[in-house]
Design an enzyme around this catalytic site. Structure first.
Site, PDB file in Angstrom:
ATOM      1  N   HIS A 275      47.506  -7.751  10.316  1.00 14.58           N
ATOM      2  CA  HIS A 275      47.896  -6.666  11.216  1.00 14.58           C
ATOM      3  C   HIS A 275      48.391  -5.489  10.376  1.00 14.58           C
ATOM      4  O   HIS A 275      49.079  -5.688   9.380  1.00 14.58           O
ATOM      5  CB  HIS A 275      49.025  -7.145  12.146  1.00 14.58           C
ATOM      6  CG  HIS A 275      49.609  -6.050  12.989  1.00 14.58           C
ATOM      7  ND1 HIS A 275      48.976  -5.591  14.120  1.00 14.58           N
ATOM      8  CD2 HIS A 275      50.746  -5.321  12.854  1.00 14.58           C
ATOM      9  CE1 HIS A 275      49.716  -4.628  14.658  1.00 14.58           C
ATOM     10  NE2 HIS A 275      50.801  -4.446  13.894  1.00 14.58           N
TER      11      HIS A 275
ATOM     12  N   LYS B 223      20.745   5.187   9.269  1.00 10.55           N
ATOM     13  CA  LYS B 223      22.190   4.980   9.170  1.00 10.55           C
ATOM     14  C   LYS B 223      22.843   5.988   8.222  1.00 10.55           C
ATOM     15  O   LYS B 223      24.017   6.339   8.389  1.00 10.55           O
ATOM     16  CB  LYS B 223      22.500   3.553   8.716  1.00 10.55           C
ATOM     17  CG  LYS B 223      22.446   2.506   9.819  1.00 10.55           C
ATOM     18  CD  LYS B 223      21.168   2.561  10.607  1.00 10.55           C
ATOM     19  CE  LYS B 223      20.988   1.502  11.636  1.00 10.55           C
ATOM     20  NZ  LYS B 223      19.704   1.618  12.349  1.00 10.55           N
TER      21      LYS B 223
ATOM     22  N   GLY C  98      12.532   6.176  26.015  1.00 13.57           N
ATOM     23  CA  GLY C  98      12.891   4.841  25.554  1.00 13.57           C
ATOM     24  C   GLY C  98      14.364   4.750  25.236  1.00 13.57           C
ATOM     25  O   GLY C  98      14.835   5.394  24.299  1.00 13.57           O
ATOM     26  N   GLY C  99      15.082   3.969  26.042  1.00 11.24           N
ATOM     27  CA  GLY C  99      16.521   3.830  25.853  1.00 11.24           C
ATOM     28  C   GLY C  99      16.913   2.514  25.225  1.00 11.24           C
ATOM     29  O   GLY C  99      17.965   1.950  25.537  1.00 11.24           O
TER      30      GLY C  99
ATOM     31  N   LYS D  10       0.819  -1.228   0.000  1.00  6.47           N
ATOM     32  CA  LYS D  10       0.000   0.000   0.000  1.00  6.47           C
ATOM     33  C   LYS D  10       0.849   1.274   0.000  1.00  6.47           C
ATOM     34  O   LYS D  10       0.370   2.346  -0.343  1.00  6.47           O
ATOM     35  CB  LYS D  10      -0.947   0.010   1.202  1.00  6.47           C
ATOM     36  CG  LYS D  10      -0.289   0.217   2.550  1.00  6.47           C
ATOM     37  CD  LYS D  10      -1.340   0.336   3.646  1.00  6.47           C
ATOM     38  CE  LYS D  10      -0.710   0.618   4.991  1.00  6.47           C
ATOM     39  NZ  LYS D  10      -1.714   0.782   6.053  1.00  6.47           N
TER      40      LYS D  10
ATOM     41  N   GLY E  11       9.518  -1.257   2.609  1.00  9.04           N
ATOM     42  CA  GLY E  11       8.964  -1.253   3.957  1.00  9.04           C
ATOM     43  C   GLY E  11       9.666  -0.292   4.904  1.00  9.04           C
ATOM     44  O   GLY E  11      10.296   0.688   4.487  1.00  9.04           O
TER      45      GLY E  11
ATOM     46  N   ALA F  82      15.423  -6.469  10.299  1.00  7.02           N
ATOM     47  CA  ALA F  82      15.232  -6.632   8.857  1.00  7.02           C
ATOM     48  C   ALA F  82      15.850  -7.925   8.341  1.00  7.02           C
ATOM     49  O   ALA F  82      15.252  -8.621   7.518  1.00  7.02           O
ATOM     50  CB  ALA F  82      15.824  -5.430   8.120  1.00  7.02           C
TER      51      ALA F  82
ATOM     52  N   ALA G  33      -4.603  -3.712   0.947  1.00  7.22           N
ATOM     53  CA  ALA G  33      -5.189  -5.038   0.762  1.00  7.22           C
ATOM     54  C   ALA G  33      -6.304  -5.282   1.780  1.00  7.22           C
ATOM     55  O   ALA G  33      -6.187  -4.891   2.938  1.00  7.22           O
ATOM     56  CB  ALA G  33      -4.110  -6.115   0.900  1.00  7.22           C
TER      57      ALA G  33
END
Length: 429
Positions: A417, A48, A170-171, A32, A37, A291, A109
């Site tokens: 290294h 990000k 909210g942490g 829709k 998404g 995801a 839908a």
């Protein structure tokens, strides 16, 4: 009639459609909104992208550390947002192009039965249906979204200017990522979390380290605290990010008999609902809202629909969790707390990034690698990392745990290294 009709073109539905096409199934994908998404349009990719701009800004601000002088960066949020939109649009176009051979319908839908869906003025017949409708931000009764002052994680992605102050309720993962982002951009950030630690469910030592780093950077952290004790009028904006809820309402699922529990679609280990030809995958099943796990579920569901006589269980529990704060955090498998709660006799190996040559070169030496193994056998059970490129380094532990490797097997591997990856070897010495 289609072999498979998929509702939702997020990471679960999109990957399910590609797999169904590969398996020779006639497939219709209904969405829709937009392909991709939450992940592509309102989650992983846009956040990000913004975070990367903030990282570059941080790097330039400390350019004198690298011997570069008289460089004064300035944030142009409009251009940052334009870059974000360009990246999202490019990826969306690529996803849309890969849907060749799959009928795509852009419309809401409505389920009429277990074999018929109405969308875009058409009645679409289906032998099998996959519901992959994703999730939405949870709204708190005391902090209703108005998209102006009280924002959801969707709303805050499109800010036109950086707020002077930001209260984050909210942490968890989303809250901490935005706290890190906006503190870098110059906002005075306050994080309120009702649980005893930031990032509930993550290793407590990692969570404590992040809290220390946040406070060093001027982020105010209040754990074990009810957000209603804060007056939102004291802040320019309030961001509410207390989790996400399945997006399943208004489609007629209950009316056709699909079993729901507090909005989530109940599925068995093969991702089948209580109705024989209807499956579900991704956030709307409310199992693990990531995801990459949604993509995994989508593929398994498509394979099971194509091979009804030999279905696979969607039981892969080796799932990396990546948090794009500064520094990054990543974990996989069992944490110290989870292993101890199961009564497992464990060994803990740690390495501090202060001992890494590459971390020092990058001037990102704060953090550590923590590895959990079974004490008797040395089998690697889990790992938690806070530090530079943690979200990339964690993949090595995903391979190790999936293949039930032991510490001795990794310890004997030669790492290049100077690299950050050799810190894994150092942790296991």
């Amino acid at each position: 009639m289609y072999d498979l009709v998929i509702v939702g073109a997020g990471w679960a539905g999109f990957n399910a459609a590609l797999k169904a096409k590969d398996l020779g199934k006639k497939c219709c994908l209904i969405e829709k909104s937009q392909v991709g998404g939450t992940c592509l349009n309102l989650g992983c990719i846009p956040t990000k992208t913004l975070i990367q701009s903030a990282k570059v800004f941080t790097l330039i601000k400390k350019s004198a550390t690298f011997g570069l002088e008289d460089i004064t960066p300035k944030i142009n949020l409009q251009k940052v947002q334009e870059r974000k939109e360009k990246i999202v649009a490019g990826l969306r176009q690529g996803m849309q192009s890969s849907l060749k051979g799959i009928d795509f319908l852009s419309a809401p839908a409505q389920f009429l039965s277990n074999e018929e869906i109405k969308a875009g003025g058409k009645n679409i017949k289906a032998k099998n249906i996959l519901i992959a409708t994703g999730s939405k931000p949870i709204e708190l009764p005391a902090f209703k979204f108005d998209s102006k002052i009280t924002l959801s994680s969707d709303d805050i992605l499109n800010l036109k200017e950086i707020p002077a102050s930001l209260l984050i309720i909210g942490g968890g993962v989303i809250g901490c990522e935005f706290a890190s982002l906006f503190s870098i951009l110059g906002a005075q950030v306050t994080v309120v979390e009702k649980m005893p630690q930031l990032l509930p469910g993550e290793d407590s030592e990692v969570a404590r380290k992040l809290e220390i780093i946040f406070k060093k950077k001027g982020v105010k952290v209040h754990t074990n605290t009810d957000a209603q004790t804060f007056d939102t009028k004291n802040y320019s904006l309030t961001l509410v990010c207390v989790g996400r809820a399945p997006r399943t309402e208004g489609m007629g699922l209950a009316e056709i008999g699909v079993k729901l529990e507090r909005g989530k679609i109940l599925v068995d280990e093969y991702l089948k609902t209580n109705i024989n030809n209807i499956y579900s995958a991704g956030d709307c099943t409310a199992k693990i809202m990531l995801a990459h796990f949604a993509a995994y579920q989508g593929v398994i569901a498509a394979e099971n629909i194509a091979n009804l006589n030999s279905p696979k269980k969607a039981d892969n529990s080796i799932i990396p969790n990546c948090i794009f704060t500064d520094p990054e955090i990543a974990s996989i498998g069992s944490s110290e707390e989870k292993a101890k709660n199961k009564g497992i006799d464990i060994k803990i190996n740690k390495f501090d990034f202060l001992g890494s040559g590459m971390a020092r070169i990058l001037d990102e030496a704060e953090g550590f690698i923590k590895v959990i193994s079974e004490a008797r056998t040395g089998q690697i059970l889990g790992a938690s990392i806070i530090g530079p490129k943690s979200t990339e380094l964690i993949a090595a532990f995903g391979v190790s745990i999936t293949n039930q490797l032991k510490i001795s097997q990794i310890k004997d591997t030669i790492f290049a290294h100077p690299t950050l990856s050799e810190s894994i070897h150092e942790a296991l010495k």
